[in-house]
Design a protein around this motif. Sequence first.
Motif, PDB file in Angstrom:
ATOM      1  N   VAL A 327      27.011 -92.267  98.833  1.00 47.63           N
ATOM      2  CA  VAL A 327      26.587 -91.759 100.135  1.00 47.63           C
ATOM      3  C   VAL A 327      25.060 -91.734 100.174  1.00 47.63           C
ATOM      4  O   VAL A 327      24.420 -91.118  99.315  1.00 47.63           O
ATOM      5  N   VAL A 328      24.499 -92.439 101.150  1.00 48.10           N
ATOM      6  CA  VAL A 328      23.059 -92.429 101.347  1.00 48.10           C
ATOM      7  C   VAL A 328      22.695 -91.197 102.165  1.00 48.10           C
ATOM      8  O   VAL A 328      23.278 -90.945 103.222  1.00 48.10           O
ATOM      9  N   LYS A 329      21.733 -90.435 101.686  1.00 51.90           N
ATOM     10  CA  LYS A 329      21.350 -89.188 102.344  1.00 51.90           C
ATOM     11  C   LYS A 329      20.719 -89.445 103.713  1.00 51.90           C
ATOM     12  O   LYS A 329      20.084 -90.476 103.937  1.00 51.90           O
ATOM     13  N   SER A 330      20.891 -88.483 104.594  1.00 51.43           N
ATOM     14  CA  SER A 330      20.241 -88.539 105.900  1.00 51.43           C
ATOM     15  C   SER A 330      18.727 -88.559 105.733  1.00 51.43           C
ATOM     16  O   SER A 330      18.177 -87.803 104.935  1.00 51.43           O
ATOM     17  N   GLN A 350      21.978 -89.982 109.506  1.00 51.20           N
ATOM     18  CA  GLN A 350      22.948 -89.042 108.958  1.00 51.20           C
ATOM     19  C   GLN A 350      23.434 -89.594 107.617  1.00 51.20           C
ATOM     20  O   GLN A 350      23.092 -90.723 107.245  1.00 51.20           O
ATOM     21  N   ASP A 351      24.203 -88.811 106.876  1.00 48.65           N
ATOM     22  CA  ASP A 351      24.761 -89.311 105.625  1.00 48.65           C
ATOM     23  C   ASP A 351      25.646 -90.521 105.913  1.00 48.65           C
ATOM     24  O   ASP A 351      26.483 -90.490 106.828  1.00 48.65           O
ATOM     25  N   GLU A 352      25.448 -91.603 105.142  1.00 48.36           N
ATOM     26  CA  GLU A 352      26.205 -92.837 105.374  1.00 48.36           C
ATOM     27  C   GLU A 352      26.894 -93.291 104.096  1.00 48.36           C
ATOM     28  O   GLU A 352      26.287 -93.342 103.029  1.00 48.36           O
ATOM     29  N   LYS A 365      20.643-101.428  95.413  1.00 49.11           N
ATOM     30  CA  LYS A 365      20.997-102.324  96.508  1.00 49.11           C
ATOM     31  C   LYS A 365      22.344-101.893  97.067  1.00 49.11           C
ATOM     32  O   LYS A 365      23.331-101.796  96.330  1.00 49.11           O
ATOM     33  N   VAL A 366      22.378-101.609  98.370  1.00 50.30           N
ATOM     34  CA  VAL A 366      23.599-101.067  98.975  1.00 50.30           C
ATOM     35  C   VAL A 366      23.997-101.880 100.206  1.00 50.30           C
ATOM     36  O   VAL A 366      23.163-102.501 100.858  1.00 50.30           O
ATOM     37  N   LEU A 367      25.296-101.856 100.476  1.00 54.59           N
ATOM     38  CA  LEU A 367      25.864-102.489 101.667  1.00 54.59           C
ATOM     39  C   LEU A 367      26.288-101.391 102.625  1.00 54.59           C
ATOM     40  O   LEU A 367      27.152-100.568 102.300  1.00 54.59           O
ATOM     41  N   PHE A 368      25.679-101.352 103.818  1.00 53.29           N
ATOM     42  CA  PHE A 368      26.022-100.351 104.816  1.00 53.29           C
ATOM     43  C   PHE A 368      27.281-100.776 105.574  1.00 53.29           C
ATOM     44  O   PHE A 368      27.679-101.950 105.555  1.00 53.29           O
TER      45      PHE A 368
END
Length: 384
Positions: A327-330, A350-352, A365-368
């Motif tokens: 979870v990526v922080k807001s 927002q948290d994603e 490295k992240v994939l949204f």
Amino acid sequence: MKKILLLCLAIFVSFAVNLDDKQKQIYQSIAPSDEMDNYKENIKDTYIATSSLVLSVKDYKKQYFVGEVFSLELSAKTTENTEFDFELSFNKNKELIFLNPEAKWQKNGDEYNIKLYFEAQNSNAKLESIEVALSRNKEVFQRSSLLLEPLNFKRVNADKNYSQIVANELSVKRTRTSYFDDKNLMMIIELWGENTNLNDFHLKDETLIKQRIDNVRGDFNSSIAFYSAIFAPNKKSLDFSYFNLNTQKLETLSIAVELSADESVSTQSDLNPKNNDLVFYKQLGLWIVAGLCLVFFVFKRSYIALAIAILVLTLSFFIDTDTQTGVVKSGANAKILPTANSTYFRTSKQDEKVEVLAKRQNYIKVLFEDGTIGWIDEKDLQEN
């Protein structure tokens, strides 16, 4: 009530009259009480100017192009020796933008100087006068106004690739093209400009999915910035023009769309881990081996082949096809590249929930969920 007050006053007067000289001297030496303020008006200590304020401006051109950055050098002369602050205001319309509101006055004897930068958004821009006020304790005690000669603004005869930039010179220092997601490319261009406002850089190109300008550094005399554009892989080049003030004509630049050496298609197999080719081919290979063993068992009745088929088929389901999530922080910023100077292209509101693709130093490295890929600081990622 009135009778009681009159009686008290009479007693007080009688008492004061009967005081001897020593008692009167003691009484008169008593400091006035703060309570007396209730019976006095507050008198405001307003500062009064002791000298005049004279404004002047150095000679300037009377005609500019729309989008051209121009300056006025203003001087304010005063012999005031008290501390004061400057308050600056303009009689102008909204089509004229004041570019450096944080500019500081420079003192030279009894004269103060400041360089003001402006830019016209269209040919209707107007600047009629400049007003300077001197204030002390946030109270203005003196002001002066300077009328300006009319300024004229001329439109640039632009083409379809016009970047909205008017400059003495605009050049491309470096470029980089990489995959933005599994469908689109992103090109990053490092621009350098002389006598221009690089924040204005924008292309009216319908093939661009998104574009932005970031990290503008320097001043209007010389500045650099990073421009990024997202587009489909079938785009062959990025073309743009700017108006050159020295040649008084449009100059065109063209950048070929070429993937950077370390961003070739072969390095993008992890763009979507759910469809990772390597994992798929591993499973497919094991299924083929299991199938051949089953065929051999059917025709040869070899239980060894059957055992191998069962073993291989079982192993195929143990291949890790799961992806690591987090979870990526807001408020976290996602960068295009895992470097300190890389451009931010999105900020999480927002948290994603994201899929983790790779790690390099302190970047992840992240994939949204919307399909975009970016690098975030590892401190901004929480375990799911």
